[in-house]
Design a protein around this motif. Sequence first.
Motif, short mmCIF file in Angstrom:
data_model
loop_
_atom_site.label_atom_id
_atom_site.label_comp_id
_atom_site.label_asym_id
_atom_site.label_seq_id
_atom_site.Cartn_x
_atom_site.Cartn_y
_atom_site.Cartn_z
N LEU A 77 81.33 34.51 52.58
CA LEU A 77 81.68 35.56 51.61
C LEU A 77 82.77 34.98 50.72
CD1 LEU A 77 82.14 38.54 54.11
CD2 LEU A 77 80.06 37.91 52.93
N ARG B 49 90.12 41.25 56.24
CA ARG B 49 89.59 42.61 56.03
C ARG B 49 88.18 42.58 55.43
NH1 ARG B 49 94.24 45.32 52.78
NH2 ARG B 49 92.67 46.87 52.33
N THR B 50 87.93 41.60 54.55
CA THR B 50 86.57 41.46 54.01
C THR B 50 85.60 41.11 55.14
OG1 THR B 50 87.37 40.80 51.83
CG2 THR B 50 85.13 40.16 52.37
N LYS C 242 79.28 46.56 58.51
CA LYS C 242 77.95 46.77 57.93
C LYS C 242 76.85 46.14 58.78
CE LYS C 242 79.01 47.40 53.08
NZ LYS C 242 78.83 46.88 51.73
N HIS C 243 77.25 45.30 59.72
CA HIS C 243 76.28 44.65 60.60
C HIS C 243 76.67 44.91 62.05
CE1 HIS C 243 76.17 42.51 56.78
NE2 HIS C 243 74.90 42.28 57.04
N ALA D 64 84.91 44.21 57.03
CA ALA D 64 84.00 45.09 56.29
C ALA D 64 82.56 44.61 56.46
CB ALA D 64 84.38 45.11 54.81
N TYR D 65 82.39 43.30 56.46
CA TYR D 65 81.04 42.73 56.68
C TYR D 65 80.55 43.09 58.09
CZ TYR D 65 77.38 39.25 57.39
OH TYR D 65 76.20 38.64 57.68
#
Lengths: 224, 112
Positions: free
Chosen positions: A55, A68-69, A76-77, A72-73
């Motif tokens: 990412l 944090r990104t 979602k998974h 967030a990924y």
Amino acid sequence: MKLALVVIPAYNEDSQIEPLLGQIKEITDIDIVVVNDGSTDKTLEVCKNLNVKCLSHLINLGYGAAVRTGFAYAKKHPNYKYIVTMDGDGQHTVDQLKLLLEECKKNQLDLIVGRRVRKEQMPISRKAINALADLFFWALSGKYFVDTQSGLKAIRLNSLYDLELNSVDYELCTEILLKYSKKKCKIGWVDIEALYSEYSLNKPVKQRVINALSMVINLLKIST
Amino acid sequence: MTLYQIILLTALGIFFLKQLVSIKKTSGKNFFRTYVWLILTFAGATVIADPRLTAVLAQKFGIGRGTDIVVYTVIGWLFYKMYRADQQISKQQEQLNKLVSRMALKDTNEQK
């Protein structure tokens, strides 16, 4: 469901990240996501060549924002039991990762931290900053933990959903611990060795005294 | 009235007009902001025209000298502005983080 997703925040780590990614890829039941935090070197290319999910932040935001990104990924998974954060500069090893996950599974923990207790290689300035961070953590939470600044952590994914994180930089390590201890989650520790290569010692890390002060201010904002 | 007072009053008048133009550009007819600036300008103009008033005001607040009340007020105002600026920077930083993070996650979705 896979055992873990390893989140590796990386900023200009092309020379160090390749062997680490290669070793982690050999472990079955674990996926990797590298968060390329606006690197200007070949970090992204290295990830692509190794076929590792990456990412990319368009600009450099900081360690906390990159992690944090990654979180967030992961949200979602939701096909992972644990999320592991690891540094991309070779400070953490695959053996330490395995040890962390074993302990986490064995003791059914929500959060486990790799505690750098053997610090022969750690520079004195970093030892001092880490000791101050631990004291500051104690002042905020009333609990004393050793090495609140460790970047090696495993978190049970289910416990991450209702956790709101605000830190942008290194204070994220403390914020996670602070919020987990407030939530009365099950927290554990494993002792690891602090590994510092020539590369990581010479890296222009932001952990200077002035940044330590800004970390303190940011943590005060977060905790109040 | 001294030359110094005339210069200060003229500068204050120009500053007030500039604020009015800025308010009109950014928020249209915002009466609240206009009134706040009108009151502040009027208060400033009164103090410049008759500096002895600050001494009367200072005595009412229990502060020794007239100039001190002006200094204390300015320090308080500066602290408030710094606090507001810090809050605004934090807010914008958070929005920037969200934007960059979402773009990174969107790119991954598109790669699939």
